[in-house]
Structure formats: structure tokens, C-alpha cells
Scaffold this active site. Structure first.
Site, PDB file in Angstrom:
ATOM      1  N   HIS A 118       0.571   8.435   3.950  1.00 41.35           N
ATOM      2  CA  HIS A 118       0.873   8.444   2.511  1.00 41.35           C
ATOM      3  C   HIS A 118      -0.379   8.162   1.690  1.00 41.35           C
ATOM      4  CE1 HIS A 118       5.321   7.447   3.590  1.00 41.35           C
ATOM      5  NE2 HIS A 118       5.060   8.742   3.667  1.00 41.35           N
ATOM      6  N   ILE A 158       0.827  -1.203   0.000  1.00 43.92           N
ATOM      7  CA  ILE A 158       0.000   0.000   0.000  1.00 43.92           C
ATOM      8  C   ILE A 158       0.862   1.253   0.000  1.00 43.92           C
ATOM      9  CG2 ILE A 158      -1.704   1.246   1.395  1.00 43.92           C
ATOM     10  CD1 ILE A 158      -2.577  -1.723   2.290  1.00 43.92           C
ATOM     11  N   ASP A 159       1.976   1.215   0.708  1.00 43.94           N
ATOM     12  CA  ASP A 159       2.853   2.377   0.784  1.00 43.94           C
ATOM     13  C   ASP A 159       3.426   2.712  -0.591  1.00 43.94           C
ATOM     14  OD1 ASP A 159       3.748   4.356   2.445  1.00 43.94           O
ATOM     15  OD2 ASP A 159       5.421   3.235   3.272  1.00 43.94           O
ATOM     16  N   ASP A 160       3.968   1.724  -1.274  1.00 45.04           N
ATOM     17  CA  ASP A 160       4.497   1.967  -2.614  1.00 45.04           C
ATOM     18  C   ASP A 160       3.412   2.446  -3.560  1.00 45.04           C
ATOM     19  OD1 ASP A 160       7.459   1.076  -3.448  1.00 45.04           O
ATOM     20  OD2 ASP A 160       6.842  -0.038  -1.687  1.00 45.04           O
TER      21      ASP A 160
END
Length: 662
Positions: free
Chosen positions: A479, A403-405
Site C-alpha cells: 500500500h 502507516i497503512d491508513d
């Protein structure tokens, strides 16, 4: 890596689309600070452009600790494929990392650590370093003073058990029948974070097989008492989880002796099929080293020959984790971060004034679009029916996009004016839809899975190697919220739930805990840009508390730093030597909070400009990345470049504007 060959590769100018804003001037700033910041920004842009691969991606070295190198050697020794050149080069790197007191640390400037020291010592014994050599004598004495091998983590003792240096009977039991547990049952494999899951499944096979290769030398010097290498310890009270699981482990040891052969064989075959099905196209598993080494061992124990395509590809993938230095040393990366590095580099360059249609940015976008994950992975166990979409961290990890990427890639894509906008729109739409679908029940987001919050896996005697679950975190949630705000979705109820979660997660001191970066400086540097992008006024009490906390933690030299010990020792929170990446995170937070003209920002910008090297880069030996808080630390070698450039770019050119019409 080479620089782009386009004639305009070094051009730096005002942004004309996507994230364009007005250039700021500040009469109250120290004389020449704005000009110095602009020059530093231009130099940093040139340096970062020169690091881009011709295919469009960036990747800095991912440095962790010497256990990666030691375990790589032990794997090759176990398989009978350890060659002299690899052994010599790895030993050169390991020797160089030893502390004066004889120990090895798990991060730069950190304290000695028993497991790392034991594994490094064994690796050097493999390389021929005699136990009576002064550096080996110091290491062995340090290990004994720390409790000997018995004080090492389970993973270390598993590696020693492979050669008879530790008894399998003295290790926690991990039966392969674990794979039979249904997905709703406590402690099924999907209760573990993806990194732990991929490690545990092959280790169930190793635990069942209990192999022992001939030991090339004894290790008596690493025991406090060689006659009693594993002194008995009293069980914890049966009224607590520790005591319950200790007694369960004893029962599983009994089960190991009486397990029905047919049932065990079926379980191990199921584990083998699970492992093979999750091998990536490049031969690795999950794009990370630990699952790869244990998967290779497990399959080998189940009869896979080293020339089998699965094994051959797996070993070749491990070779690609090796970084060979100019001095002939060899460092093994635990993972590789090209998608993460590329999206962060794209954001940095765009925010630093590179035109949005610059050839380097277009190549980066083309590469990122090709890396989109469009097939279903293990995340679908908790989110069945959710269409795929998103990005992983590594070159190949289609089973575990994160999810972060995904959030940062979308933010990067939106900063570039691509000649095929429909292609970008489609990828962004899929990524946003998948991200929304991965929201946990509490309104926040974890890294790889949704609602991966069971407390039980961390209680197992086996799980002493770091975080084994993937609960929501402030940095990932921030993010995501920032990305959704940039997509014009700030008022979506799902985004607002994320905002409310972030406000509730603020620490009493005013900052936010950093799960994937060190630590509260990272968390706060992630959250403030998200909150302001989502529409919170800079006068909001939460933002003011965070601004005050950042001001109180600024170092006398003008920079910011936070030591990894902040994860376990509260007195270290917000304290540490100034680093380029952490100073940049603090500046990104303060700039988002409208503090551009403040004294802390001016001092922070001055520190970045003063510490920049002639080639446009920054030096940063300190570890500012986190794998497992405290237990596994990372030095992302590109962090020292992308984050200072992002902060300086936003200081010089202003904050990027959220919303689809920016």
C-alpha cells in the site's frame, strides 16, 4: 447513518479528473457481462452513498468474537457497575454465537476455541444460565475435553483470577518494574507492538496488585480435575528460549514476594502516568478495547475513583464500542474503523465513476483532513526528530497513527478534486514525509512502528494471545509503494527498496502472505496493484507467477475465498468459500496485471454481479480481516461493499493511472 441530502447524491458518471481512464468494452466477454457489471456498479454506488454519515465518514461494524462481550461483562462485574439490561443484551448475543457442539469459535465457521468457550460460559453464568441447562452442559463438557481452564490462554486466566477462579501464583509474572528498562534494553516496552505495549503496561499493575473479588459462583465444572486445576508441567530444556523464559518467570515470582515496596510503588506510579498520558480525547486508549479495559482496572486498583474524569471518560468510551441490534442483543466491537472505512469507501466510489467533485467525496475529504494526526506519538521512540503526519484507524488515536491508513488516505485524497487543493497538498506532503521516515531498515514498512522486529517478546510465557510485535508486512509495504507511485515517487530509491523487498517476499506458490487480511489472496491483491503502479511490466516473472496462482485458486463458482486456517494449515492456502471481498481482491490483482479479458476475471466479475443483493450490497458472514494471524480474526462489515465496488469499478472504468499528472 443516513444518505447525503445533495440532489446529485446518486449520480454516477465517467470520472473527469484524478483517476479518470478510458471505458473498456470486451467483445469476447459473455453476452451482457459488461452491462451487468455496470448495473451492479451503479447499484453498489447508491448503496454505499446511503451509508455515509452526515459528517462525511463511513463505518461498518467491526465484528470479532464473544471474548469482547464476556470481558466487558467481567469488567463491569469487577467494578460493581454491571446492570441488568447490559447483561441481558450481551447474553442474548453470546448465546446466539454458540456452536452445536457447545463451543464458541473465534470466527464464522471456525473450530471451537477453549478460551472463547470458557469466557462465554462464565458470561452466561453471570447472566443466570444454570450449569445444568443443556447448552451449558455441552459447553462445559467441550471445555473439559479440551483440557479445561488450564488449557486457556493467559488473558482468560487473568480474568478468572480477578474473581478467585484461578490462582495468581499460577499465572506468568509481569512486574511493573519492566517500565524501568531503557529503550535500548531487550524486552523494554517499546520492543512490543503498540497494541501489546498498551495492554502490557496496565497489566503490570494488575499483576502486581493481584486483586480478587468475591466469586459469584464456582467453576469446578470447567476443570478436568477440580482437585488439581493446574496440573504441573515439566519445564522446557534450559538450552532453548522457552526454557530460559520459564525459569525467568519462576525467578520473577520469587521477586514478587520480596520486591522493595518503594521501588514497586514508584514503578506502578510510572505505569499510571504512562497510561493517563496516553488516554485519547474520547477517553479510550489506542482506540481499541483491550488496552481500555485493562487501563481502567489498573487505575482503579491504584485508587482512581469511578467518578474521576479519567475513569469516567474511559468507561464512557467503552460504552461506545457497543453495537445494539434490533433484536435487543448487544455486541462489543474490539475497535472502530472510521478512517479506514472512509478512505476505502472514497477510493471505491471514485474508481466506480463518481465525479471527483461529488459532494459525498468532498465531505469525506474534509472529514479525513480533519482527522490528520499532527502530534508526535510513541512511534518517535524509534524515529526521533521525524515530523508528525499521517492518519490513524479510529476516531481518536493520535498517539498511534498507522502507516497503512496513511497510505490509503493519501490514495483517497488524490482521487478527489477538492476546492482547497493547497490544503490537500500540505496534508499529503506531511503524510508522505512521515511514511518515508517510518521505513524499516530492510526497506519495508510495518503498521505502526519502524524496526519493531525483536523476536524476544513472542517468547515470553505471558504472550500467548497472538502477535505482539509489528514487523514489516507485504500488504502494508504494498500500500505504501502504491501510494508513493501515485505521488510520482516510483523511482525514489526508498520506493525501489520497498519494491525489491516485495519481490523477495513472494511465496513459492506465487502469492504473498497477508498480515492484516485473509490471507494470501489479500496479500496478493495488495501487492500486484503496487508493483504495476511502481512500473513493473505485467510480463514480469513475479507478476506472471502471481497471476497463475490466482487462476489456480479460483473456485468453481467463479469466486475466490481463503479460510483463516490458512495461517496455520498450509493445505488451506488459497482455499475457502467464495466471498465478495476476497473475490474483489483477486480481481483487483488480476486487473492490475492486465488480465481484464481473461477467463478468471470474467468469471469473477460474473460471480460478483450474480451474488449482489437487490439493495446493491453483498452478504458476507465470513471473516476476511486479521488482527493477529489465526489468533484474532475480524469481520469488517464494510469490506463486503467497498472492495467489490472497487473491483467492479476498475473493470468497468479501467485502472486508475499512477503519477502526479494523472
Amino acid at each position: 447513518m443516513t444518505a447525503t441530502t445533495d440532489g446529485n447524491a446518486g449520480a454516477v458518471g465517467p470520472r473527469t479528473a484524478a483517476a479518470s481512464t478510458t471505458h473498456h468494452t470486451d467483445a469476447s466477454a459473455p453476452a451482457g457481462l459488461d452491462e451487468a457489471a455496470a448495473r451492479a456498479t451503479a447499484r453498489a454506488v447508491e448503496h454505499l452513498l446511503a451509508l455515509q454519515d452526515p459528517e462525511g465518514w463511513w463505518k461498518g461494524d467491526l465484528e470479532t468474537n464473544v471474548t469482547m462481550d464476556a470481558e466487558d461483562l467481567l469488567l463491569r462485574q469487577f467494578l460493581g457497575i454491571l446492570d441488568a439490561d447490559t447483561l441481558r443484551a450481551a447474553a442474548l448475543h453470546i448465546r446466539r454465537e454458540q456452536r452445536e457442539d457447545g463451543a464458541w469459535a473465534t470466527f464464522y465457521g471456525g473450530p471451537g476455541e477453549v478460551s472463547a468457550t470458557v469466557e462465554a460460559y462464565v458470561a452466561l453464568r453471570l447472566a443466570g444460565d444454570p450449569p445444568e441447562a443443556p447448552h451449558m452442559v455441552r459447553a462445559a463438557a467441550w471445555v473439559r475435553a479440551g483440557g479445561g481452564i488450564a488449557a486457556a490462554r493467559v488473558f482468560t486466566r487473568i480474568w478468572l483470577a480477578l474473581f478467585g477462579w484461578w490462582r495468581w501464583e499460577d499465572l506468568p509474572e509481569l512486574p511493573p518494574e519492566l517500565l524501568f528498562l531503557p529503550k535500548w534494553f531487550p524486552l523494554n516496552i517499546y520492543d512490543f507492538g503498540c497494541w501489546a505495549r498498551q495492554t502490557i503496561v496496565p497489566l503490570t499493575v494488575v499483576s502486581a496488585k493481584r486483586p480478587v473479588r468475591p466469586a459469584p459462583f464456582p467453576l469446578d465444572e470447567l476443570h478436568t480435575d477440580p482437585a488439581r486445576p493446574n496440573p504441573p508441567r515439566p519445564l522446557a530444556p534450559a538450552t532453548g528460549w522457552d526454557g530460559i523464559f520459564q525459569r525467568l518467570d519462576k525467578a520473577l515470582h520469587v521477586y514478587h514476594r520480596v520486591a522493595p515496596r518503594a521501588l514497586r510503588r514508584t514503578a506502578m506510579n510510572l505505569a499510571a502516568r504512562w497510561i493517563v498520558e496516553r488516554q485519547e480525547n474520547d477517553g479510550c486508549w489506542g482506540g481499541i478495547q483491550p488496552p481500555a479495559v485493562y487501563s481502567v482496572i489498573a487505575l482503579h486498583l491504584l485508587g482512581y475513583d469511578l467518578q474521576h474524569p479519567v475513569m469516567r471518560a474511559g468507561l464512557e468510551s467503552l460504552d461506545r464500542f457497543a453495537v445494539w441490534r434490533e433484536d435487543g442483543s448487544r455486541m462489543v466491537e474490539a475497535c472502530q474503523s472510521p478512517v479506514w472505512d472512509t478512505c476505502l469507501a472514497t477510493i471505491a466510489l471514485a474508481d466506480a465513476g463518481l465525479p471527483p467533485d461529488h459532494p459525498a467525496l468532498l465531505k469525506a475529504v474534509d472529514w479525513m483532513l480533519d482527522e490528520e494526526v499532527t502530534r508526535t506519538g510513541d512511534w518517535a521512540v524509534r524515529r526521533p526528530g521525524l515530523p508528525p503526519g499521517g492518519w490513524a484507524f479510529e476516531f481518536h488515536n493520535d498517539n498511534y497513527p498507522d502507516i497503512d491508513d496513511t497510505a490509503e488516505v493519501v490514495l483517497a485524497l488524490r482521487r478527489v478534486r477538492h476546492p482547497e487543493p493547497a490544503r490537500v497538498e500540505a496534508a499529503v506532503a506531511r503524510g508522505a514525509r512521515w511514511t518515508f521516515g517510518m521505513q524499516s531498515r530492510d526497506g519495508a514498512w510495518g503498521a505502526f512502528d519502524a524496526d519493531n522486529t525483536s523476536a524476544l517478546p513472542n517468547k515470553l510465557p505471558f504472550c500467548d494471545f497472538g502477535e505482539v510485535i509489528d514487523p514489516p508486512s507485504a500488504d502494508v509495504t504494498a500500500h505504501v509503494v502504491e501510494m508513493l507511485a501515485y505521488e510520482g515517487l516510483a523511482e525514489d530509491p526508498r520506493t525501489r527498496r520497498g519494491v525489491e523487498w516485495l519481490l523477495a517476499a513472494q511465496e513459492p506458490h506465487g502469492g504473498w502472505f497477508g498480515r492484516w487480511g485473509v490471507n494470501h489472496v489479500y496479500g496478493t491483491g495488495s501487492v500486484l496493484p503496487a508493483l504495476t503502479a511502481a512500473g513493473l511490466p505485467v510480463s514480469h516473472p513475479a507478476i506472471r507467477r502471481a497471476v497463475a496462482w490466482l487462476g489456480s485458486t479460483q473456485n468453481e463458482d467463479g469466486g475466490w475465498g481463503e479460510d483463516l486456517r490458512s495461517y496455520t494449515e498450509p493445505e488451506w492456502i488459497g482455499r475457502g468459500a467464495s466471498t465478495a471481498s476476497q473475490t474483489a481482491w483477486a480481481l483487483m490483482a488480476l486487473l492490475a496485471a492486465g488480465e481484464r479479458d481473461s477467463e478468471p476475471v470474467r468469471r469473477g466479475v460474473a460471480w460478483l454481479t450474480a451474488t449482489q443483493r437487490e439493495d446493491g450490497s453483498w452478504d458476507e458472514p465470513y471473516f476476511t480481516g486479521t488482527g493477529f494471524p489465526w489468533d484474532f480474526s475480524i469481520n469488517y462489515h464494510l469490506y463486503r461493499q467497498v472492495f467489490p465496488l472497487t473491483a467492479l469499478g476498475r473493470y468497468v472504468y479501467g485502472e486508475p493511472a499512477p503519477g502526479r499528472d494523472r
